[in-house]
Scaffold this motif. Structure first.
Motif, mmCIF file in Angstrom:
data_model
loop_
_atom_site.group_PDB
_atom_site.id
_atom_site.type_symbol
_atom_site.label_atom_id
_atom_site.label_comp_id
_atom_site.label_asym_id
_atom_site.label_seq_id
_atom_site.Cartn_x
_atom_site.Cartn_y
_atom_site.Cartn_z
ATOM 1 N N GLY A 83 -15.850 0.328 -0.967
ATOM 2 C CA GLY A 83 -16.452 1.561 -1.469
ATOM 3 C C GLY A 83 -15.776 2.798 -0.917
ATOM 4 O O GLY A 83 -15.491 3.755 -1.648
ATOM 5 N N ILE A 84 -15.493 2.791 0.371
ATOM 6 C CA ILE A 84 -14.814 3.927 1.009
ATOM 7 C C ILE A 84 -13.387 4.041 0.492
ATOM 8 O O ILE A 84 -12.903 5.144 0.189
ATOM 9 N N ALA A 85 -12.700 2.898 0.372
ATOM 10 C CA ALA A 85 -11.312 2.916 -0.099
ATOM 11 C C ALA A 85 -11.219 3.479 -1.514
ATOM 12 O O ALA A 85 -10.286 4.233 -1.826
ATOM 13 N N VAL A 86 -12.189 3.133 -2.366
ATOM 14 C CA VAL A 86 -12.181 3.660 -3.736
ATOM 15 C C VAL A 86 -12.281 5.180 -3.725
ATOM 16 O O VAL A 86 -11.525 5.881 -4.415
ATOM 17 N N GLU A 87 -13.227 5.709 -2.948
ATOM 18 C CA GLU A 87 -13.410 7.171 -2.897
ATOM 19 C C GLU A 87 -12.134 7.877 -2.455
ATOM 20 O O GLU A 87 -11.699 8.855 -3.073
ATOM 21 N N PHE A 88 -11.525 7.382 -1.387
ATOM 22 C CA PHE A 88 -10.353 8.083 -0.856
ATOM 23 C C PHE A 88 -9.097 7.817 -1.668
ATOM 24 O O PHE A 88 -8.172 8.637 -1.672
ATOM 25 N N ALA A 89 -9.055 6.694 -2.397
ATOM 26 C CA ALA A 89 -7.929 6.458 -3.300
ATOM 27 C C ALA A 89 -7.937 7.489 -4.430
ATOM 28 O O ALA A 89 -6.887 8.011 -4.824
ATOM 29 N N TRP A 90 -9.139 7.811 -4.934
ATOM 30 C CA TRP A 90 -9.214 8.860 -5.958
ATOM 31 C C TRP A 90 -8.858 10.234 -5.367
ATOM 32 O O TRP A 90 -8.205 11.051 -6.015
ATOM 33 N N CYS A 91 -9.311 10.479 -4.143
ATOM 34 C CA CYS A 91 -8.932 11.737 -3.480
ATOM 35 C C CYS A 91 -7.418 11.850 -3.396
ATOM 36 O O CYS A 91 -6.829 12.901 -3.714
ATOM 37 N N LEU A 92 -6.788 10.770 -2.956
ATOM 38 C CA LEU A 92 -5.332 10.765 -2.837
ATOM 39 C C LEU A 92 -4.681 10.976 -4.202
ATOM 40 O O LEU A 92 -3.678 11.691 -4.324
ATOM 41 N N HIS A 93 -5.268 10.382 -5.229
ATOM 42 C CA HIS A 93 -4.741 10.549 -6.587
ATOM 43 C C HIS A 93 -4.729 12.023 -6.996
ATOM 44 O O HIS A 93 -3.732 12.524 -7.514
ATOM 45 N N TYR A 94 -5.842 12.726 -6.745
ATOM 46 C CA TYR A 94 -5.907 14.138 -7.136
ATOM 47 C C TYR A 94 -4.923 14.988 -6.337
ATOM 48 O O TYR A 94 -4.325 15.930 -6.869
ATOM 49 N N ILE A 95 -4.750 14.666 -5.061
ATOM 50 C CA ILE A 95 -3.793 15.413 -4.240
ATOM 51 C C ILE A 95 -2.375 15.186 -4.756
ATOM 52 O O ILE A 95 -1.584 16.133 -4.899
ATOM 53 N N LEU A 127 -4.719 -6.412 -2.743
ATOM 54 C CA LEU A 127 -5.557 -6.535 -3.939
ATOM 55 C C LEU A 127 -5.167 -7.763 -4.754
ATOM 56 O O LEU A 127 -6.024 -8.478 -5.275
ATOM 57 N N ALA A 128 -3.854 -7.999 -4.877
ATOM 58 C CA ALA A 128 -3.394 -9.167 -5.630
ATOM 59 C C ALA A 128 -3.860 -10.455 -4.966
ATOM 60 O O ALA A 128 -4.231 -11.422 -5.648
ATOM 61 N N GLU A 129 -3.873 -10.452 -3.650
ATOM 62 C CA GLU A 129 -4.340 -11.635 -2.925
ATOM 63 C C GLU A 129 -5.839 -11.837 -3.138
ATOM 64 O O GLU A 129 -6.312 -12.959 -3.342
ATOM 65 N N VAL A 130 -6.592 -10.738 -3.138
ATOM 66 C CA VAL A 130 -8.049 -10.826 -3.291
ATOM 67 C C VAL A 130 -8.426 -11.322 -4.689
ATOM 68 O O VAL A 130 -9.330 -12.154 -4.830
ATOM 69 N N VAL A 131 -7.742 -10.814 -5.734
ATOM 70 C CA VAL A 131 -8.134 -11.206 -7.094
ATOM 71 C C VAL A 131 -7.869 -12.691 -7.352
ATOM 72 O O VAL A 131 -8.459 -13.280 -8.260
ATOM 73 N N GLN A 132 -7.009 -13.295 -6.557
ATOM 74 C CA GLN A 132 -6.775 -14.730 -6.700
ATOM 75 C C GLN A 132 -7.903 -15.558 -6.075
ATOM 76 O O GLN A 132 -8.041 -16.743 -6.366
ATOM 77 N N ARG A 133 -8.689 -14.911 -5.199
ATOM 78 C CA ARG A 133 -9.753 -15.632 -4.493
ATOM 79 C C ARG A 133 -11.139 -15.355 -5.050
ATOM 80 O O ARG A 133 -12.089 -16.040 -4.713
ATOM 81 N N THR A 134 -11.290 -14.336 -5.863
ATOM 82 C CA THR A 134 -12.632 -13.922 -6.276
ATOM 83 C C THR A 134 -12.658 -13.555 -7.745
ATOM 84 O O THR A 134 -11.634 -13.196 -8.328
ATOM 85 N N GLU A 135 -13.854 -13.633 -8.332
ATOM 86 C CA GLU A 135 -14.051 -13.237 -9.723
ATOM 87 C C GLU A 135 -14.624 -11.823 -9.817
ATOM 88 O O GLU A 135 -15.053 -11.394 -10.876
ATOM 89 N N ASP A 136 -14.646 -11.115 -8.712
ATOM 90 C CA ASP A 136 -15.270 -9.788 -8.663
ATOM 91 C C ASP A 136 -14.552 -8.816 -9.590
ATOM 92 O O ASP A 136 -13.428 -8.400 -9.319
ATOM 93 N N ALA A 137 -15.217 -8.454 -10.675
ATOM 94 C CA ALA A 137 -14.598 -7.535 -11.636
ATOM 95 C C ALA A 137 -14.564 -6.101 -11.124
ATOM 96 O O ALA A 137 -13.931 -5.246 -11.717
ATOM 97 N N GLY A 138 -15.257 -5.814 -10.026
ATOM 98 C CA GLY A 138 -15.267 -4.457 -9.492
ATOM 99 C C GLY A 138 -13.978 -4.048 -8.808
ATOM 100 O O GLY A 138 -13.793 -2.874 -8.473
ATOM 101 N N LEU A 139 -13.078 -4.989 -8.600
ATOM 102 C CA LEU A 139 -11.828 -4.672 -7.903
ATOM 103 C C LEU A 139 -10.968 -3.673 -8.677
ATOM 104 O O LEU A 139 -10.138 -2.987 -8.092
ATOM 105 N N GLU A 140 -11.158 -3.596 -9.988
ATOM 106 C CA GLU A 140 -10.346 -2.647 -10.759
ATOM 107 C C GLU A 140 -10.668 -1.206 -10.379
ATOM 108 O O GLU A 140 -9.853 -0.304 -10.595
ATOM 109 N N LEU A 141 -11.854 -0.980 -9.800
ATOM 110 C CA LEU A 141 -12.212 0.379 -9.382
ATOM 111 C C LEU A 141 -11.271 0.888 -8.297
ATOM 112 O O LEU A 141 -11.008 2.087 -8.205
ATOM 113 N N LEU A 142 -10.761 -0.003 -7.480
ATOM 114 C CA LEU A 142 -9.785 0.370 -6.456
ATOM 115 C C LEU A 142 -8.363 0.239 -6.984
ATOM 116 O O LEU A 142 -7.509 1.074 -6.698
#
Length: 492
Positions: free
Chosen positions: A253-265, A291-306
């Motif tokens: 959750g924190i990484a998503v917020e700051f990744a968007w911050c970094l995107h705007y900067i 992220l690529a390693e995580v998506v191979q281990r989980t079905e969590d569709a929320g990973l695209e948010l990061l």
């Protein structure tokens, strides 16, 4: 005979250079679109599930009722009754009609600010919750009415209660995005240093709230001139990148917020060299691998948010890096980056197809400046999986062809490994399409192949490829390029 051949090659080379210029212009337009696509939103912080249910049940309050509850909260003899009065007011403020009535009432905001600044912690908290409901309003005049409270909300960011700080941050974030007047008041009062202090909090909920408030601030129209330079001169960028470091302590959750911050900067292009100096490229590349390693281990569709902001950040930063420096950046010259990106592309295909163009745009920016990564595409046998994506949409097809142009323009050795393989039937198909951008990109790829791999022209000829091009001879955007390609194939 030799001089005729040389002349032909010079004409083709010139055509290719013109096509490259057009592609660079198109890439610049796409980058601009990605920079301008923002994520403006407001968030409502509710303490418990039952509070969410209150919204439908809470009654709309009229003037007399609002005045009654404000008087009771301000002057009541029992603290419990005062607190209950504010709770009832807060529930009423979930309705736009009550909000409009509240801000029209003379002295209502001053009374609420007085309760916010009183020495009773529970009353302060309920007053802040009332302001939070107002900050979530869809009407800008409601946000403007909250202006007298913003200085106090900013002051409370240095308090000791993490719950109260979190509430103040979300309220400020809602008000910042709505009102220029709020931003103009908060900037000289030190909102950037306050956020730089809050980002060092040990509380996860506070850190996520900092990311939200900062992302709202960064989306202001005046951000590139007035806000982002202050942020870059603070310790915020270093702390943001630390919170995005992959590993067991990474909070999604924190990484998503700051990744968007970094995107705007990054999209502001104020000083991306500074971010690269702080290690933004290596952090993002490592996060991509993670992220690529995580998506191979989980079905969590929320990973695209990061994944989405991480890919956008990398794509835009790569346009700032000199050609010779791309492979020198930590991890970016590693074929694992290409493999990881294809894992994510497969994930997007299954879970979030709309993000496929984002991933392909990153692949384009990686391969444009890196012969090593073009070699990785070939050595990892990724050309066929890449071509399989091209049937999904015209936009995807153009990006796939653009990546293949990046590979082909690296020279004869690369073209020999591209052709014919699955590329020939793919191009025989794309040149028959009606979309001029897809056909134009196909023509560019064919020109490169004909230039560096003369056998490609004969193969294309034998498969009736030239006849397929005939339908485009009359299209203004394509006719010169079609004629040049036909001439090259027939006389080269």
């Amino acid at each position: 005979m030799w001089s005729q051949r040389q002349s032909l090659l010079r004409r083709v080379a010139c055509g290719v250079e013109e096509l490259r210029c057009r592609r660079r212009e198109r890439e610049a337009a796409l980058r601009k679109a990605r920079r301008e696509r923002q994520l403006v939103s407001k968030r409502l912080l509710r303490e418990a599930p039952e509070e969410a249910a209150e919204e439908g049940a809470a009654a709309v309050l009229g003037e007399a009722e609002i005045q009654h509850f404000l008087r009771l909260a301000q002057r009541g003899t029992e603290e419990k009754k005062r607190e209950e009065a504010l709770v009832t007011l807060r529930q009423g403020l979930q309705h736009l009609e009550t909000q409009q009535t509240f801000i029209r009432l003379e002295g209502s905001m001053q009374t609420l600010v007085g309760l916010l600044t009183c020495n009773r912690a529970l009353l302060q908290l309920e007053a802040a919750r009332c302001l939070h409901e107002l900050s979530h309003s869809e009407q800008s005049m409601v946000a403007e009415a909250c202006l007298p409270a913003t200085s106090y909300l900013l002051t409370y960011l240095s308090g000791h209660s993490s719950n109260f700080i979190e509430l103040c941050l979300y309220t400020l974030g809602n008000l910042i995005v709505e009102s220029e007047a709020v931003r103009k008041q908060l900037l000289p009062q030190g909102i950037v240093p306050a956020l730089a202090s809050c980002i060092q909090s040990p509380h996860m909920a506070v850190l996520e709230a900092v990311g939200y408030a900062l992302s709202q601030l960064l989306q202001a129209k005046e951000a590139p001139e007035e806000i982002i330079p202050c942020i870059l001169n603070s310790t915020l960028p270093q702390h943001m990148l630390q919170l995005m470091q992959p590993g067991p302590k990474l909070n999604p959750g924190i990484a998503v917020e700051f990744a968007w911050c970094l995107h705007y900067i990054i999209c502001s292009q104020v000083n991306n060299a500074l971010l690269i100096t702080h290690g933004a490229l290596s952090t993002l590349a490592l996060l991509l691998l993670d992220l690529a390693e995580v998506v191979q281990r989980t079905e969590d569709a929320g990973l695209e948010l990061l994944a989405c902001p991480v890919i956008r950040c990398l794509s835009n930063l790569l346009t700032e890096v000199a050609v010779e420096d791309v492979e020198g950046q930590m991890q970016l010259g590693d074929e694992r980056v290409v493999a990881a990106l294809f894992i994510l592309l497969e994930f997007f295909l299954q879970k979030q197809p709309s993000l496929l163009p984002e991933g392909l745009w990153l692949l384009n920016n990686l391969t444009a400046n890196s012969p090593t990564l073009c070699t990785s595409l070939l050595s990892l046998d990724l050309i066929e999986p890449l071509l399989q994506l091209s049937s999904l949409s015209n936009m995807v097809s153009v990006l796939v062809l653009t990546v293949l142009c990046n590979v082909a323009e690296k020279g004869p050795a690369y073209c020999r490994r591209l052709w014919p393989g699955p590329l020939l039937p793919c191009l025989l198909n794309t040149v028959t399409l009606s979309d001029t951008e897809v056909v134009g990109q196909s023509l560019e790829l064919l020109q490169l192949l004909f230039l560096y791999q003369p056998e490609a022209a004969q193969d294309f000829l034998q498969q009736s490829g030239l006849q397929a091009l005939e339908r485009h001879r009359e299209e203004v955007q394509l006719q010169d390029r079609v004629r040049a390609l036909q001439q090259t194939a027939l006389h080269g």
